[in-house]
Design a protein around this motif. Structure first.
Motif, short mmCIF file in Angstrom:
data_model
loop_
_atom_site.label_atom_id
_atom_site.label_comp_id
_atom_site.label_asym_id
_atom_site.label_seq_id
_atom_site.Cartn_x
_atom_site.Cartn_y
_atom_site.Cartn_z
N ALA A 79 0.73 -0.99 0.20
CA ALA A 79 -0.09 -0.02 0.29
C ALA A 79 1.06 0.90 0.15
N LEU A 100 -7.88 0.88 -10.67
CA LEU A 100 -8.22 -0.81 -11.23
C LEU A 100 -7.02 -1.76 -10.12
N GLY A 103 -5.97 -2.72 -4.01
CA GLY A 103 -4.81 -3.32 -2.98
C GLY A 103 -6.05 -2.64 -1.18
N ILE A 106 -5.43 2.35 -0.08
CA ILE A 106 -4.81 4.33 0.70
C ILE A 106 -5.30 4.81 -0.55
N ASP A 107 -3.98 5.02 -1.30
CA ASP A 107 -4.35 4.92 -2.94
C ASP A 107 -6.03 5.62 -3.24
N ASP A 166 -1.64 1.44 -9.58
CA ASP A 166 -0.58 0.55 -8.98
C ASP A 166 0.52 -0.23 -8.96
C1 SAM Z 1 0.70 -2.53 -4.95
S1 SAM Z 1 -1.06 -2.98 -4.70
C2 SAM Z 1 -1.93 -1.05 -5.04
C3 SAM Z 1 -1.51 -1.11 -3.14
C4 SAM Z 1 -3.14 0.26 -3.46
N1 SAM Z 1 -2.63 1.75 -4.31
C5 SAM Z 1 -3.18 1.02 -2.05
O1 SAM Z 1 -2.75 2.02 -2.20
O2 SAM Z 1 -3.20 0.05 -1.11
C6 SAM Z 1 -1.87 -3.86 -6.27
C7 SAM Z 1 -2.77 -4.34 -6.13
O3 SAM Z 1 -2.98 -4.83 -7.70
C8 SAM Z 1 -4.17 -6.22 -7.21
N2 SAM Z 1 -3.83 -6.57 -9.33
C9 SAM Z 1 -2.63 -7.00 -9.90
N3 SAM Z 1 -2.85 -7.27 -10.93
C10 SAM Z 1 -4.58 -7.33 -10.89
C11 SAM Z 1 -5.47 -7.64 -12.14
N4 SAM Z 1 -5.21 -8.40 -13.16
N5 SAM Z 1 -6.28 -7.31 -11.96
C12 SAM Z 1 -6.84 -6.67 -10.36
N6 SAM Z 1 -5.87 -6.45 -9.40
C13 SAM Z 1 -4.70 -6.32 -9.85
C14 SAM Z 1 -3.57 -7.52 -6.44
O4 SAM Z 1 -4.01 -7.39 -5.89
C15 SAM Z 1 -2.87 -5.67 -5.72
O5 SAM Z 1 -3.77 -5.79 -4.25
#
Ligand code: SAM
Length: 388
Positions: A79, A100, A103, A106-107, A166
């Motif tokens: 996050a 999209l 996670g 938070i963002d 993200d």
């Molecule tokens: C780095 S985290 C995001 C964190 C978020 N920005 C936050 O601030 O909490 C990336 C998320 O993307 C999801 N993810 C990755 N590939 C994906 C996909 N193809 N479709 C949907 N979700 C996906 C993962 O399960 C993960 O929870």
């Protein structure tokens, strides 16, 4: 076995919350060896909540509220922090927003606050469930879509003002490789559909990503934010649009710092040349967002500073320049024999054969205090600079 949802309902029970709060500073390894005092909630689940609260204290204090549930550690690590999310939120507003890769959200929580309709897409069902629960506690509404984003995009009929992503790193072991195809999702595969779905596509990437590479593989880049917190570069955020715009603006931001921000148009660096000189009265150390942006000649030109050496990113001037994005120190050149044993200094080694630890040993210096010693090279060769 209880479903995740019923475990969650138990965790928000006041007795369990009190137990979590009382044990916030306990030794978690020792705690894990104990039997849970609650029949329906395991010690692992309790420790997960304690770790979540501990992380929230530093990274997202807005979640330190009764009833908030925390996911496993990996989701906490992935996050964004409240600090960077808040910064990004200030530059965004519109009608429809979709994250999209929600996670832990938070963002999404911050970035969507100036939008009327908010959609969160996340493939991980348990995680999205937790986010939906927490947003209820926080009084925020959204559509929560538990789908793979590729499926969501292929059936989506809505047009958004902002699409945010993200991406997760596909392989933790590959964390030195920051190519877009190593991320999940693979941005290169979906870039066209993303641009057809929104006015602006905003993607958070590792700060290790190479900006030239990014611009060469992604169409429609018009803005890049390099975001540091206390001089630690955390994110490179890239903005794409279908709309034709002139130039790519790059903003170097250092949050929780008194230092100025710095903006330039991509390509400016190649048009200017640095002027070199031996050290004068003031020495300038650019902050890490500037080093990441690689604008070594441009800051020399913008602030009328001279560089010490082509490979030494330190600058100098006789008159103090205002608004420099980094530290400015008044220093003098000293001989190594002038360095007192047992002195106390912050040691900086840049473009110099010895590392700070070797220097400390060699000269018997203690680290710290408010004076600096810089071991570096000018065009004439190795030099040592000392705070006056
Ligand atoms: C780095 S985290 C995001 C964190 C978020 N920005 C936050 O601030 O909490 C990336 C998320 O993307 C999801 N993810 C990755 N590939 C994906 C996909 N193809 N479709 C949907 N979700 C996906 C993962 O399960 C993960 O929870």
């Amino acid at each position: 076995m209880l479903s995740e949802k019923s475990v969650r309902n138990k965790i928000v029970n006041q007795d369990i919350q009190n137990y979590i709060n009382v044990n916030l500073n306990s030794d978690l390894h020792a705690l894990l060896l104990k039997k849970s005092p609650f029949p329906d909630v395991s010690m692992q689940e309790i420790v997960q909540q304690i770790k979540g609260k501990q992380t929230a204290q530093k990274k997202f204090p807005f979640l330190l509220k009764d009833g908030i549930i925390f996911p496993p550690q990996l989701n906490l690590e992935q996050a964004s922090s409240e600090t960077t999310a808040l910064y990004k939120s200030k530059i965004l507003k519109g009608n429809r927003f979709v994250d999209l890769t929600s996670g832990f959200g938070i963002d999404a929580y911050y970035l969507s606050r100036n939008f009327n309709e908010v959609t969160l897409v996340e493939q991980n069902h348990e995680l999205l469930d937790i986010v939906e629960h927490n947003w209820g506690i926080l009084g925020r509404e959204a559509s929560f879509v538990n789908q793979n984003l590729e499926d969501f995009l292929s059936t989506n009929k809505e047009y958004f003002d902002v699409v945010y992503l993200d991406p997760a790193r596909r392989d933790q072991n590959k964390n030195k490789v920051f190519l877009l195809e190593d991320l999940s999702p693979d941005i290169l595969q979906i870039k066209d559909i993303l641009l057809a779905t929104a006015d602006q596509v905003i993607i958070k990437l590792s700060p290790l990503i190479d900006l030239k590479y990014l611009i060469s593989v992604l169409p429609g880049v018009f803005r890049i934010e390099i975001i540091a917190v206390k001089n630690d570069v955390k994110e490179a955020v890239v903005f794409l649009s279908n709309e034709k715009r002139d130039g790519i603006t790059v903003n170097c931001i250092n949050l929780e710092s008194e230092e100025s921000d710095f903006s330039f148009v991509f390509g400016e660096e190649e048009k200017v040349q640095a002027v070199y000189s031996e050290p004068e009265k003031f020495i300038y150390i650019p902050n890490n967002s500037i080093l990441k942006a690689g604008v070594f000649n441009l800051i020399s030109e913008r602030f009328n500073l001279k560089k010490l050496h082509p490979n030494t990113h330190l600058y100098t001037s006789a008159q103090k320049a205002d608004g420099f994005p980094g530290r400015v120190l008044e220093m003098e050149v000293v001989e190594s024999k002038q360095i007192k044993k047992k002195g106390q200094f912050n040691i900086i080694s840049k473009n110099y054969p010895l590392k700070p630890d070797d220097i400390k040993k060699k000269y018997g210096i203690k680290d710290g205090g408010d004076r600096y010693l810089i071991f570096t090279q000018s065009k004439k060769g190795k030099i040592i600079l000392k705070s006056v």
